[in-house]
Design a protein around this motif. Structure first.
Motif, PDB file in Angstrom:
ATOM      1  N   THR A 228       0.829  -1.203   0.000  1.00 18.81           N
ATOM      2  CA  THR A 228       0.000   0.000   0.000  1.00 18.81           C
ATOM      3  C   THR A 228       0.865   1.255   0.000  1.00 18.81           C
ATOM      4  O   THR A 228       0.584   2.228  -0.711  1.00 18.81           O
ATOM      5  N   GLY A 229       1.943   1.221   0.781  1.00 18.27           N
ATOM      6  CA  GLY A 229       2.853   2.362   0.818  1.00 18.27           C
ATOM      7  C   GLY A 229       3.551   2.583  -0.510  1.00 18.27           C
ATOM      8  O   GLY A 229       3.696   3.718  -0.973  1.00 18.27           O
ATOM      9  N   VAL A 230       3.979   1.481  -1.134  1.00 18.58           N
ATOM     10  CA  VAL A 230       4.649   1.579  -2.433  1.00 18.58           C
ATOM     11  C   VAL A 230       3.699   2.150  -3.483  1.00 18.58           C
ATOM     12  O   VAL A 230       4.061   3.054  -4.246  1.00 18.58           O
ATOM     13  N   CYS A 231       2.475   1.639  -3.518  1.00 19.79           N
ATOM     14  CA  CYS A 231       1.513   2.104  -4.522  1.00 19.79           C
ATOM     15  C   CYS A 231       1.185   3.583  -4.337  1.00 19.79           C
ATOM     16  O   CYS A 231       0.901   4.289  -5.309  1.00 19.79           O
ATOM     17  N   GLY A 232       1.241   4.042  -3.096  1.00 21.15           N
ATOM     18  CA  GLY A 232       0.984   5.454  -2.837  1.00 21.15           C
ATOM     19  C   GLY A 232       2.084   6.359  -3.366  1.00 21.15           C
ATOM     20  O   GLY A 232       1.856   7.546  -3.622  1.00 21.15           O
ATOM     21  N   LYS A 233       3.280   5.798  -3.546  1.00 18.22           N
ATOM     22  CA  LYS A 233       4.423   6.593  -4.019  1.00 18.22           C
ATOM     23  C   LYS A 233       4.755   6.360  -5.486  1.00 18.22           C
ATOM     24  O   LYS A 233       5.478   7.153  -6.089  1.00 18.22           O
ATOM     25  N   MET A 234       4.244   5.281  -6.064  1.00 20.61           N
ATOM     26  CA  MET A 234       4.657   4.907  -7.414  1.00 20.61           C
ATOM     27  C   MET A 234       4.206   5.931  -8.449  1.00 20.61           C
ATOM     28  O   MET A 234       3.017   6.228  -8.570  1.00 20.61           O
ATOM     29  N   PRO A 235       5.143   6.473  -9.227  1.00 18.17           N
ATOM     30  CA  PRO A 235       4.773   7.442 -10.269  1.00 18.17           C
ATOM     31  C   PRO A 235       3.959   6.767 -11.375  1.00 18.17           C
ATOM     32  O   PRO A 235       4.177   5.598 -11.692  1.00 18.17           O
ATOM     33  N   ASN A 236       3.039   7.507 -11.942  1.00 18.14           N
ATOM     34  CA  ASN A 236       2.289   6.998 -13.088  1.00 18.14           C
ATOM     35  C   ASN A 236       3.167   7.058 -14.333  1.00 18.14           C
ATOM     36  O   ASN A 236       3.866   8.038 -14.564  1.00 18.14           O
ATOM     37  N   ILE A 237       3.148   5.997 -15.132  1.00 16.00           N
ATOM     38  CA  ILE A 237       3.915   6.007 -16.383  1.00 16.00           C
ATOM     39  C   ILE A 237       3.013   5.805 -17.597  1.00 16.00           C
ATOM     40  O   ILE A 237       3.492   5.833 -18.728  1.00 16.00           O
ATOM     41  N   LEU A 238       1.722   5.603 -17.376  1.00 11.89           N
ATOM     42  CA  LEU A 238       0.824   5.292 -18.487  1.00 11.89           C
ATOM     43  C   LEU A 238       0.184   6.550 -19.063  1.00 11.89           C
ATOM     44  O   LEU A 238      -0.303   7.395 -18.310  1.00 11.89           O
ATOM     45  N   PRO A 239       0.147   6.672 -20.378  1.00  7.19           N
ATOM     46  CA  PRO A 239      -0.490   7.832 -21.019  1.00  7.19           C
ATOM     47  C   PRO A 239      -1.995   7.641 -21.142  1.00  7.19           C
ATOM     48  O   PRO A 239      -2.589   7.864 -22.193  1.00  7.19           O
TER      49      PRO A 239
END
Length: 262
Positions: A228-239
């Motif tokens: 949950t913590g990782v997903c909260g920080k993960m940058p979006n890369i999808l257009p």
């Protein structure tokens, strides 16, 4: 040519029946052409083209079939045509460099993690049989794909800084969660489901059953505090904004597959 989407599909388990081609079709249909979206297009499409031009990856995914290999080059042409107008604007390209750098770092993490997951599957015969339906050609594809991308995965792991970033900030399951969340949302609209499936009660129920399984998977993953913590920080890369995908955006027959594939 399915490239990164193969890796994401293999390792998330989300929308397994959709397949990478279906994901790519939705991506192209729902492209975000905002300035930030164009930056994501440049990075993602360039990475896909790199994979499409990797002979080992192409051989793994096509089984050495020349006609299928030609499809990868057709994809390259489509993506280049999409990027050419963006690349023609130097200011846009210059402004995109920070986003592209981050996107590339995240993509390296995703590919490394996907290869690790793939190797874990290959080490478990039960998992291999389930994923490949005991088809020798499918097993061979997984082994070749793992071998083709293994060097890059090892390079990421060998870099302490990059490996640390990947461990704390990136997890392929975060993308799967976004997809499954939208799947569950779509399944909650009875009127839209009936319209999409022409009041076919069996197909509607299959879709709802798949969404229920997706919700169970989401509930399980959300108990994992680290994830949950990782997903909260993960940058979006999808257009693309996954939350904007509707039932009408799904290619013909895909909705049923989504319902059956979880």
């Amino acid at each position: 040519m399915r490239s990164l989407f193969v890796l994401v599909t293999l390792t998330t388990g989300a929308f397994a029946q959709m397949g990478a081609v279906g994901l790519f079709g939705i991506l192209m249909k729902k492209l975000d052409n905002s300035p930030q979206g164009q930056c994501h297009q440049l990075s993602l499409f360039t990475n896909i083209i790199d994979l499409a031009n990797n002979p080992k990856v192409v051989d793994a995914l096509t089984g050495g079939d020349p006609s299928k290999a030609q499809m990868s080059q057709a994809l390259v042409s489509i993506l280049n045509a999409q990027m050419d107008p963006i690349k023609a604007n130097k200011a846009t390209v210059d402004n995109c460099q920070p986003t592209i750098a981050t996107d590339n770092e995240v993509t390296d993490c995703l590919e490394s993690q996907a290869v690790t997951q793939l190797n874990n599957i290959l080490a478990n015969q039960t998992a291999v049989d389930a994923m490949t339906k005991s088809n020798p050609q499918n097993v061979d594809m997984l082994k070749k794909l793992s071998a083709a991308l293994d060097d890059k995965a090892k390079a990421v792991k060998a870099n302490a800084t990059e490996s640390g970033f990947c461990d704390s900030t990136v997890d392929v399951r975060c993308i799967g969660q976004k997809i499954m969340t939208q799947f569950v949302k779509l399944a909650s609209d009875d009127a839209a489901l009936n319209a999409h499936f022409a009041n076919n009660a069996t197909q509607v129920q299959q879709f709802k059953d798949g969404a229920a399984k997706a919700q169970t998977r989401l509930d399980e993953q959300r108990k994992d505090e680290k994830l949950t913590g990782v997903c909260g920080k993960m940058p979006n890369i999808l257009p693309i904004d996954i939350g904007s995908v509707t039932l009408d955006d799904l290619p013909s027959g895909m909705g049923i597959g989504m319902g059956m594939g979880m």
